[in-house]
Design an enzyme around this catalytic site. Structure first.
Site, PDB file in Angstrom:
ATOM      1  N   SER A 114       0.899  -1.210  -0.009  1.00  0.00           N
ATOM      2  CA  SER A 114      -0.029  -0.068   0.079  1.00  0.00           C
ATOM      3  C   SER A 114       0.908   1.325   0.054  1.00  0.00           C
ATOM      4  O   SER A 114       2.061   1.004   0.199  1.00  0.00           O
ATOM      5  CB  SER A 114      -1.001   0.064   1.151  1.00  0.00           C
ATOM      6  OG  SER A 114      -0.083   0.152   2.300  1.00  0.00           O
ATOM      7  N   ASP A 115       0.431   2.492  -0.192  1.00  0.00           N
ATOM      8  CA  ASP A 115       1.139   3.586  -0.209  1.00  0.00           C
ATOM      9  C   ASP A 115       1.386   3.849   1.402  1.00  0.00           C
ATOM     10  O   ASP A 115       1.040   3.511   2.333  1.00  0.00           O
ATOM     11  CB  ASP A 115       0.314   4.743  -0.688  1.00  0.00           C
ATOM     12  CG  ASP A 115      -0.896   5.122  -0.201  1.00  0.00           C
ATOM     13  OD1 ASP A 115      -1.169   4.574   0.859  1.00  0.00           O
ATOM     14  OD2 ASP A 115      -1.823   5.796  -0.716  1.00  0.00           O
ATOM     15  N   LYS A 116       2.328   5.208   1.410  1.00  0.00           N
ATOM     16  CA  LYS A 116       2.581   5.597   2.874  1.00  0.00           C
ATOM     17  C   LYS A 116       1.367   5.891   3.740  1.00  0.00           C
ATOM     18  O   LYS A 116       1.782   5.776   4.937  1.00  0.00           O
ATOM     19  CB  LYS A 116       3.557   6.704   2.545  1.00  0.00           C
ATOM     20  CG  LYS A 116       2.838   8.069   2.308  1.00  0.00           C
ATOM     21  CD  LYS A 116       3.805   9.214   2.077  1.00  0.00           C
ATOM     22  CE  LYS A 116       3.005  10.455   1.444  1.00  0.00           C
ATOM     23  NZ  LYS A 116       4.009  11.557   1.287  1.00  0.00           N
ATOM     24  N   THR A 119      -3.517   3.260   2.760  1.00  0.00           N
ATOM     25  CA  THR A 119      -4.642   2.887   1.931  1.00  0.00           C
ATOM     26  C   THR A 119      -4.415   2.163   0.516  1.00  0.00           C
ATOM     27  O   THR A 119      -3.227   2.674   0.019  1.00  0.00           O
ATOM     28  CB  THR A 119      -5.521   4.147   1.770  1.00  0.00           C
ATOM     29  OG1 THR A 119      -4.860   5.207   1.061  1.00  0.00           O
ATOM     30  CG2 THR A 119      -5.781   4.904   3.060  1.00  0.00           C
TER      31      THR A 119
END
Length: 131
Positions: A114-116, A119
């Site tokens: 997932s991203d930082k 989400t």
């Protein structure tokens, strides 16, 4: 555009990997039940002379064993178990599950990226290998 894709994905009925595997197990168990029924009819009917003395009892025995062996409630039990798991995720980890198929897909993953912010930004999963 992104929100429309998510809503379109939710509207379509998708079969998750977990549901596919459960249905494979159910089909195998149904096949075993049919083979068992045939074997019981042959043993009781031919070896024990069940067809000559009381063929109705032999057929009813084989039919009752076949009905009892088919796991008709297995998908329901698995969905209830998943719902209990979703409840625990919501209470203990503050994670809201919007679709059961999403929970089932995540449960079958080995790695989730997932991203930082943590989400997933699209409703489509893809992996790009850059060698």
């Amino acid at each position: 555009q992104g929100q429309a894709d998510i809503l379109a994905d939710r509207a379509s009925a998708s079969v998750s990997v977990f549901e596919q595997k459960v249905m494979v197990v159910v089909n195998i168990l149904i096949g075993i039940a049919i083979v068992d029924t045939i074997m019981i009819m042959l043993v009781q009917g031919l070896a024990r002379n069940g067809f000559e003395s009381d063929e109705k009892k032999t057929l009813l025995t084989a039919l009752s064993i076949m009905i009892a062996a088919i796991p008709i409630a297995l998908p329901l039990v698995m969905n209830v178990t998943m719902a209990i798991g979703a409840y625990h995720m919501a209470t203990e980890h503050h994670a809201i599950v919007t679709r059961m198929s999403a929970l089932q897909d995540i449960a079958s993953m080995d790695v989730l990226c997932s991203d930082k912010t943590g989400t997933l930004t699209t409703a489509k999963m893809s992996i790009n290998l850059d060698l």
